[in-house]
Enzyme design. Structure first.
Site, mmCIF file in Angstrom:
data_model
loop_
_atom_site.group_PDB
_atom_site.id
_atom_site.type_symbol
_atom_site.label_atom_id
_atom_site.label_comp_id
_atom_site.label_asym_id
_atom_site.label_seq_id
_atom_site.Cartn_x
_atom_site.Cartn_y
_atom_site.Cartn_z
ATOM 1 C CG ASN A 1 38.165 46.755 32.580
ATOM 2 O OD1 ASN A 1 38.337 47.553 32.235
ATOM 3 N ND2 ASN A 1 36.703 46.974 32.646
ATOM 4 C CD1 TRP A 2 44.424 46.816 34.454
ATOM 5 C CD2 TRP A 2 46.249 48.236 32.934
ATOM 6 N NE1 TRP A 2 46.018 46.466 34.309
ATOM 7 C CE2 TRP A 2 47.193 46.945 34.047
ATOM 8 C CE3 TRP A 2 46.768 49.147 32.261
ATOM 9 C CZ2 TRP A 2 48.105 46.355 32.662
ATOM 10 C CZ3 TRP A 2 48.002 48.826 31.762
ATOM 11 C CH2 TRP A 2 48.557 47.576 32.196
ATOM 12 C CE LYS A 3 36.469 47.607 36.347
ATOM 13 N NZ LYS A 3 35.069 47.606 37.373
ATOM 14 C CG HIS B 1 32.891 46.568 32.176
ATOM 15 N ND1 HIS B 1 32.955 47.887 33.544
ATOM 16 C CD2 HIS B 1 33.528 46.262 32.789
ATOM 17 C CE1 HIS B 1 32.681 47.473 34.233
ATOM 18 N NE2 HIS B 1 33.678 46.377 33.916
ATOM 19 C CD GLU C 1 33.054 49.506 36.319
ATOM 20 O OE1 GLU C 1 33.599 50.139 35.385
ATOM 21 O OE2 GLU C 1 33.705 48.886 36.784
ATOM 22 C CD GLU D 1 33.393 41.282 34.306
ATOM 23 O OE1 GLU D 1 34.069 41.475 34.929
ATOM 24 O OE2 GLU D 1 33.148 43.158 34.196
ATOM 25 N N GLY E 1 34.019 45.487 42.011
ATOM 26 C CA GLY E 1 34.442 46.559 42.886
ATOM 27 C C GLY E 1 34.358 46.866 44.148
ATOM 28 C CB SER F 1 35.079 40.721 44.088
ATOM 29 O OG SER F 1 34.957 42.012 44.258
ATOM 30 N N GLY G 1 39.689 43.054 37.492
ATOM 31 C CA GLY G 1 39.250 44.849 37.855
ATOM 32 C C GLY G 1 40.223 45.428 38.898
ATOM 33 N N GLY G 2 40.558 45.870 39.760
ATOM 34 C CA GLY G 2 41.039 45.845 40.701
ATOM 35 C C GLY G 2 42.666 45.151 41.345
HETATM 36 P P1 13P Z 1 37.026 44.117 40.280
HETATM 37 O O1 13P Z 1 37.491 42.842 40.201
HETATM 38 O O2 13P Z 1 37.485 45.572 40.360
HETATM 39 O O3 13P Z 1 35.829 43.818 41.077
HETATM 40 O O4 13P Z 1 36.011 44.913 38.922
HETATM 41 C C1 13P Z 1 35.266 43.752 37.948
HETATM 42 C C2 13P Z 1 35.216 44.438 36.920
HETATM 43 O O5 13P Z 1 34.417 45.350 36.472
HETATM 44 C C3 13P Z 1 36.110 44.046 35.338
HETATM 45 O O6 13P Z 1 35.676 43.949 34.413
#
Ligand code: 13P
Length: 250
Positions: free
Chosen positions: A8-10, A92, A94, A162, A168, A203, A224-225
């Site tokens: 997920n590149w956000k 998600h 967020e 999640e 994050g 993470s 994510g990251g």
């Molecule tokens: P991180 O891997 O950066 O913690 O993010 C997880 C995430 O929200 C994937 O959708």
């Protein structure tokens, strides 16, 4: 079940960065040993679909539940499908916690994705305060209950667990935490969830991916990251492919 490795590149990687990423992304995995999925920003979807050199599926990070309308800034499931998406991330954390998306809205989006033939990848997860208050079970069952009916008509779907406190933050759920939460999600899905992958997100890194996907009921990862760098994400895919092979052989 083949492990799903989803990035997920956000709000990262515009079209040029997407093309650069995909020209470098060459995980050393046999075709079919993991299922690779990317969720680029809407504006990078076309570049992603055109630029991949490995078999992968592409999805959008959010949709609106209406097919079209006077809804400035929104994108419908049908449009996402036409632009090359085959999946849609929905609910998600967020979206839920920064943009105030409710359980009811998540349900409507899941129904819209299913109607348009997109695979809904629905995110659930508890806040740290909810976990500390012993409300993990209640929160996950409420979140799953809010979209379960909307899955009628979906040929396929996934759920991503999640924990909000692990997104994050560098904090990862232990394999034990993941086992407990995934067990609750599976139980809440009941027969509806048969064959549906339940992914872990929060993470995930090359160093912890194998341990997480070795947990029963953890069918893949949503990253994510660590999905933003092609070499790092390739190492996660490779770790999941080996763990998947080891699990299948045991
Ligand atoms: P991180 O891997 O950066 O913690 O993010 C997880 C995430 O929200 C994937 O959708």
């Amino acid at each position: 079940m083949v492990k799903v490795v989803a990035g997920n590149w956000k709000m990262h990687h515009g079209p040029s960065a997407t093309t650069r990423f995909l020209s470098r992304f060459r995980p050393e995995v046999e075709d079919g040993s993991v299922r690779l999925v990317f969720f680029p920003p809407h504006l990078s979807l076309a570049a992603a679909v055109a630029g991949t050199r490995v078999p992968a599926d592409f999805g959008v990070q959010n949709i609106h539940w209406e097919g079209s309308g006077a809804l400035t800034g929104e994108v419908s499931a049908e449009m996402a499908r036409e632009a090359g998406a085959t999946l849609a991330l929905i609910g998600h954390s967020e979206r839920r916690h920064i943009f105030g998306e409710t359980d009811a809205e998540v349900g409507r989006k899941v129904a819209a994705a299913a109607r348009a033939g997109l695979v809904p990848v629905v995110c659930v997860g508890e806040l740290l305060a909810e976990r500390r208050a012993g409300r993990l079970d209640e929160v996950l069952r409420r979140q799953v209950g809010a979209f379960a009916e909307s899955l009628a008509g979906a040929a396929e779907f996934m759920v991503a667990y999640e924990p909000v406190w692990a997104i994050g933050t560098g904090e990862t759920a232990t394999p034990g935490d993941a086992a407990e939460a995934h067990g609750i999600v599976r139980d809440a899905l009941g027969t509806l969830g048969r064959g549906a992958p339940v992914l872990y997100g929060g993470s995930v890194k090359p160093g912890n991916a194998a341990a997480l996907v070795s947990v029963p009921d953890v069918d893949g990862v949503l990253v994510g990251g660590a999905s933003l760098d092609p070499d790092v994400f390739a190492r996660i895919a490779e770790a999941c492919a080996s763990a998947g092979r080891a699990g299948a052989g045991s």
